[in-house]
Design a protein around this motif. Structure first.
Motif, PDB file in Angstrom:
ATOM      1  N   HIS A 168     131.166  14.608  35.055  1.00  0.00           N
ATOM      2  CA  HIS A 168     131.801  14.838  36.348  1.00  0.00           C
ATOM      3  C   HIS A 168     131.689  13.618  37.267  1.00  0.00           C
ATOM      4  O   HIS A 168     130.706  12.872  37.216  1.00  0.00           O
ATOM      5  CB  HIS A 168     131.152  16.019  37.067  1.00  0.00           C
ATOM      6  N   SER A 169     132.686  13.466  38.130  1.00  0.00           N
ATOM      7  CA  SER A 169     132.628  12.540  39.263  1.00  0.00           C
ATOM      8  C   SER A 169     132.659  13.388  40.530  1.00  0.00           C
ATOM      9  O   SER A 169     133.731  13.780  41.008  1.00  0.00           O
ATOM     10  CB  SER A 169     133.823  11.573  39.244  1.00  0.00           C
ATOM     11  N   PRO A 170     131.490  13.733  41.073  1.00  0.00           N
ATOM     12  CA  PRO A 170     131.453  14.632  42.235  1.00  0.00           C
ATOM     13  C   PRO A 170     131.892  13.922  43.521  1.00  0.00           C
ATOM     14  O   PRO A 170     131.609  12.734  43.729  1.00  0.00           O
ATOM     15  CB  PRO A 170     129.977  15.038  42.327  1.00  0.00           C
ATOM     16  N   VAL A 171     132.574  14.681  44.381  1.00  0.00           N
ATOM     17  CA  VAL A 171     132.985  14.184  45.694  1.00  0.00           C
ATOM     18  C   VAL A 171     132.654  15.256  46.730  1.00  0.00           C
ATOM     19  O   VAL A 171     132.753  16.450  46.457  1.00  0.00           O
ATOM     20  CB  VAL A 171     134.486  13.845  45.739  1.00  0.00           C
ATOM     21  N   ALA A 172     132.260  14.815  47.909  1.00  0.00           N
ATOM     22  CA  ALA A 172     131.948  15.739  49.007  1.00  0.00           C
ATOM     23  C   ALA A 172     132.411  15.111  50.308  1.00  0.00           C
ATOM     24  O   ALA A 172     131.877  14.079  50.728  1.00  0.00           O
ATOM     25  CB  ALA A 172     130.460  16.050  49.056  1.00  0.00           C
ATOM     26  N   LEU A 173     133.413  15.716  50.911  1.00  0.00           N
ATOM     27  CA  LEU A 173     133.925  15.254  52.200  1.00  0.00           C
ATOM     28  C   LEU A 173     133.402  16.187  53.286  1.00  0.00           C
ATOM     29  O   LEU A 173     133.835  17.319  53.405  1.00  0.00           O
ATOM     30  CB  LEU A 173     135.464  15.238  52.190  1.00  0.00           C
ATOM     31  N   HIS A 174     132.411  15.703  54.035  1.00  0.00           N
ATOM     32  CA  HIS A 174     131.823  16.434  55.159  1.00  0.00           C
ATOM     33  C   HIS A 174     131.144  17.732  54.733  1.00  0.00           C
ATOM     34  O   HIS A 174     131.259  18.756  55.402  1.00  0.00           O
ATOM     35  CB  HIS A 174     132.870  16.695  56.250  1.00  0.00           C
ATOM     36  N   ALA A 175     130.415  17.674  53.616  1.00  0.00           N
ATOM     37  CA  ALA A 175     129.499  18.763  53.268  1.00  0.00           C
ATOM     38  C   ALA A 175     128.260  18.597  54.147  1.00  0.00           C
ATOM     39  O   ALA A 175     127.652  17.525  54.195  1.00  0.00           O
ATOM     40  CB  ALA A 175     129.134  18.708  51.789  1.00  0.00           C
ATOM     41  N   CYS A 176     127.877  19.658  54.833  1.00  0.00           N
ATOM     42  CA  CYS A 176     126.850  19.550  55.868  1.00  0.00           C
ATOM     43  C   CYS A 176     125.431  19.472  55.297  1.00  0.00           C
ATOM     44  O   CYS A 176     125.105  20.156  54.332  1.00  0.00           O
ATOM     45  CB  CYS A 176     126.929  20.760  56.799  1.00  0.00           C
ATOM     46  N   GLY A 177     124.613  18.643  55.916  1.00  0.00           N
ATOM     47  CA  GLY A 177     123.169  18.650  55.734  1.00  0.00           C
ATOM     48  C   GLY A 177     122.668  18.838  54.326  1.00  0.00           C
ATOM     49  O   GLY A 177     122.891  18.020  53.430  1.00  0.00           O
ATOM     50  N   ASP A 178     121.951  19.953  54.109  1.00  0.00           N
ATOM     51  CA  ASP A 178     121.350  20.238  52.808  1.00  0.00           C
ATOM     52  C   ASP A 178     122.379  20.294  51.684  1.00  0.00           C
ATOM     53  O   ASP A 178     122.026  20.077  50.519  1.00  0.00           O
ATOM     54  CB  ASP A 178     120.601  21.578  52.856  1.00  0.00           C
ATOM     55  N   LEU A 179     123.642  20.581  52.013  1.00  0.00           N
ATOM     56  CA  LEU A 179     124.661  20.730  50.973  1.00  0.00           C
ATOM     57  C   LEU A 179     124.935  19.400  50.269  1.00  0.00           C
ATOM     58  O   LEU A 179     124.996  19.337  49.037  1.00  0.00           O
ATOM     59  CB  LEU A 179     125.961  21.284  51.573  1.00  0.00           C
ATOM     60  N   HIS A 180     125.092  18.316  51.039  1.00  0.00           N
ATOM     61  CA  HIS A 180     125.359  17.036  50.369  1.00  0.00           C
ATOM     62  C   HIS A 180     124.076  16.443  49.771  1.00  0.00           C
ATOM     63  O   HIS A 180     124.136  15.744  48.754  1.00  0.00           O
ATOM     64  CB  HIS A 180     126.069  16.042  51.301  1.00  0.00           C
ATOM     65  N   VAL A 181     122.917  16.734  50.368  1.00  0.00           N
ATOM     66  CA  VAL A 181     121.658  16.264  49.773  1.00  0.00           C
ATOM     67  C   VAL A 181     121.423  16.950  48.429  1.00  0.00           C
ATOM     68  O   VAL A 181     120.977  16.317  47.462  1.00  0.00           O
ATOM     69  CB  VAL A 181     120.478  16.517  50.733  1.00  0.00           C
ATOM     70  N   ARG A 182     121.742  18.230  48.344  1.00  0.00           N
ATOM     71  CA  ARG A 182     121.635  18.958  47.077  1.00  0.00           C
ATOM     72  C   ARG A 182     122.512  18.318  46.002  1.00  0.00           C
ATOM     73  O   ARG A 182     122.091  18.170  44.852  1.00  0.00           O
ATOM     74  CB  ARG A 182     122.056  20.404  47.315  1.00  0.00           C
ATOM     75  N   LEU A 183     123.713  17.907  46.365  1.00  0.00           N
ATOM     76  CA  LEU A 183     124.590  17.251  45.408  1.00  0.00           C
ATOM     77  C   LEU A 183     123.980  15.941  44.911  1.00  0.00           C
ATOM     78  O   LEU A 183     124.038  15.635  43.716  1.00  0.00           O
ATOM     79  CB  LEU A 183     125.956  16.977  46.040  1.00  0.00           C
ATOM     80  N   MET A 184     123.379  15.175  45.795  1.00  0.00           N
ATOM     81  CA  MET A 184     122.739  13.925  45.382  1.00  0.00           C
ATOM     82  C   MET A 184     121.647  14.179  44.351  1.00  0.00           C
ATOM     83  O   MET A 184     121.543  13.475  43.340  1.00  0.00           O
ATOM     84  CB  MET A 184     122.165  13.209  46.603  1.00  0.00           C
ATOM     85  N   HIS A 185     120.839  15.203  44.590  1.00  0.00           N
ATOM     86  CA  HIS A 185     119.761  15.538  43.658  1.00  0.00           C
ATOM     87  C   HIS A 185     120.335  15.931  42.293  1.00  0.00           C
ATOM     88  O   HIS A 185     119.886  15.425  41.243  1.00  0.00           O
ATOM     89  CB  HIS A 185     118.921  16.694  44.203  1.00  0.00           C
ATOM     90  N   LEU A 186     121.315  16.823  42.296  1.00  0.00           N
ATOM     91  CA  LEU A 186     121.844  17.347  41.039  1.00  0.00           C
ATOM     92  C   LEU A 186     122.649  16.298  40.281  1.00  0.00           C
ATOM     93  O   LEU A 186     122.556  16.212  39.054  1.00  0.00           O
ATOM     94  CB  LEU A 186     122.706  18.586  41.300  1.00  0.00           C
ATOM     95  N   ALA A 187     123.442  15.501  40.984  1.00  0.00           N
ATOM     96  CA  ALA A 187     124.231  14.466  40.313  1.00  0.00           C
ATOM     97  C   ALA A 187     123.324  13.402  39.698  1.00  0.00           C
ATOM     98  O   ALA A 187     123.601  12.889  38.601  1.00  0.00           O
ATOM     99  CB  ALA A 187     125.202  13.832  41.300  1.00  0.00           C
ATOM    100  N   SER A 188     122.236  13.087  40.385  1.00  0.00           N
ATOM    101  CA  SER A 188     121.282  12.119  39.831  1.00  0.00           C
ATOM    102  C   SER A 188     120.626  12.678  38.572  1.00  0.00           C
ATOM    103  O   SER A 188     120.513  11.987  37.557  1.00  0.00           O
ATOM    104  CB  SER A 188     120.215  11.775  40.871  1.00  0.00           C
ATOM    105  N   ALA A 189     120.208  13.946  38.628  1.00  0.00           N
ATOM    106  CA  ALA A 189     119.523  14.565  37.489  1.00  0.00           C
ATOM    107  C   ALA A 189     120.467  14.765  36.309  1.00  0.00           C
ATOM    108  O   ALA A 189     120.054  14.643  35.155  1.00  0.00           O
ATOM    109  CB  ALA A 189     118.921  15.904  37.910  1.00  0.00           C
ATOM    110  N   ALA A 190     121.735  15.056  36.598  1.00  0.00           N
ATOM    111  CA  ALA A 190     122.687  15.327  35.514  1.00  0.00           C
ATOM    112  C   ALA A 190     123.174  14.055  34.834  1.00  0.00           C
ATOM    113  O   ALA A 190     123.753  14.128  33.742  1.00  0.00           O
ATOM    114  CB  ALA A 190     123.879  16.100  36.070  1.00  0.00           C
TER     115      ALA A 190
END
Length: 409
Positions: free
Chosen positions: A202-224
């Motif tokens: 996947h190539s994840p994208v997040a346009l204005h995901a608030c607070g914990d939502l975009h931080v969660r993506l960073m964690h999961l995309a890094s781990a995946a």
């Protein structure tokens, strides 16, 4: 005379260098930007800078409004304001990311998308320049999937994750109508099960995901093991933690202790609104400030008392009734009879003071936001990504115009 070099996005060593410079600036001047004038009748820094404080207190509400979104341009303010403004502007500067050729999308793609949001989506999409072409887009907190469909057109794979089942259903119908092969999945991205939705392909994208939502993506995309990631952060104060926890090593080493109030500072620009909305906002704040003066007297304590957000219908009450009912709501003694017009006028004077005393805080909005986004950039660098950070659109389109582009070699 040679023209000034255009600003560039930040990458490589410049990420840490700018973070360290911002960290030193923010730490050195916490007394100026942490206390909120709305809750303090006298700010701690006023005794150190009495001339600046008095100058600000003497300005009108209209003067404050004119300077609010561009506090660095207030050139005639007494010291140390001009020096702080110049340093804040320098540290907050960042260049635009390069753009790809805009996609030529069918007009029907704009259906059901507000005009300003459509412009943001296109600016975000045009700024996604990666070394390798993405194969499968993952639209994080996708809503109806408008961004994902723009990226996936005409025939790339797309998965959209969204918490709201109604938006999932609407997004699925739109994708089918527009001929986009997309999977719209109902998913709470903060739940443990979200890790199963993020794949290395996947190539994840997040346009204005608030607070914990975009931080969660960073964690999961890094781990995946995702190769690419693009995030335009928003609403840093939308977090379950009571205080900010640094993500990168540099962020964790900082002595800044950021509360939720501190994290809301970057979001404090006045948004575009009509006259009626602005008048309601000003009346609400003036009446709350007047009630603040009243509650200090009723309690015999010169300290701020938080009050809940009130429906706009409260502003249609007579001012005296507003104060009596709010005092009852806060379980205070009944105010009794008093000079209500004078108290209301004091609230409006206090609003002018508050708005002007907020201008020094406004100098630190962009530096603090850039500090927070650089903490995210450095976190991704520590996990094997090469990161570029820059603007994807003008601030007039959205003040939240910083975009992190991360790609593994």
């Amino acid at each position: 005379m040679t023209s000034a070099q255009p600003l560039q996005p930040l990458s490589g060593d410049a990420l840490l260098q700018r973070f360290q410079a911002l960290d030193a600036f923010l730490c050195a001047h916490q007394a100026l930007w942490k206390p909120r004038p709305f809750t303090h009748r006298q700010l701690p820094w006023e005794s150190q800078h009495p001339e600046l404080a008095q100058w600000l207190r003497n300005r009108t509400l209209e003067q404050a409004e004119a300077s609010h979104n561009q506090p660095t341009l207030l050139e005639d303010a007494p010291a140390p304001y001009p020096e702080l403004a110049a340093r804040a502007e320098s540290l907050g500067e960042i260049g635009e990311l390069p753009r790809s050729e805009p996609k030529h999308l069918p007009l029907r793609f704009t259906v059901d998308v507000p005009g300003r949001k459509w412009q943001q989506i296109n600016a975000f999409s045009d700024s996604l320049t990666f070394n390798r072409p993405p194969q499968h887009w993952l639209d994080w907190c996708a809503g109806k999937g408008h961004l994902g469909r723009v990226l996936a057109h005409p025939e790339q794979a797309l998965t959209c994750l969204e918490y709201d089942p109604a938006l999932v259903a609407s997004g699925n119908q739109l994708s089918q109508r527009l001929g986009i092969s997309a999977r719209h999945i109902e998913q709470d991205v903060l739940a443990e099960s979200a890790d199963k939705q993020v794949l290395a392909t996947h190539s994840p994208v997040a346009l204005h995901a608030c607070g914990d939502l975009h931080v969660r993506l960073m964690h999961l995309a890094s781990a995946a093991g995702c190769r690419q990631l693009a995030i335009a952060p928003c609403c840093y104060n939308r977090t379950a933690a009571s205080h900010y926890r640094g993500l990168s090593t540099a962020g964790q080493d900082s002595s800044l202790n950021l509360s939720l109030d501190d994290l809301s500072l970057p979001m404090s620009e006045t948004v575009t609104a009509g006259n009626r909305v602005r008048q309601q906002r000003d009346q609400s704040m003036a009446w709350r400030l007047a009630f603040d003066l009243l509650q200090r007297e009723l309690r015999g304590t010169d300290s701020y008392l938080p009050t809940p957000s009130l429906p706009t219908a409260w502003l249609k009450k007579p001012f005296a009734e507003y104060c009596r009912e709010l005092a009852e709501l806060k379980q205070l003694a009944a105010p009794g009879e008093r000079d209500w017009p004078s108290l209301e006028a004091a609230g409006w004077r206090r609003l002018a003071e508050v708005r002007n005393l907020e201008l020094p805080r406004g100098l630190f909005r962009r530096p603090l936001e850039l500090w927070l986004v650089l903490d995210r950039a450095l976190y991704l660098e520590e996990r094997g990504f090469a990161v570029r950070l820059g603007q994807f659109c003008p601030a007039q389109l959205t003040p939240r115009n910083l975009l992190l582009l991360a790609e593994r070699a």
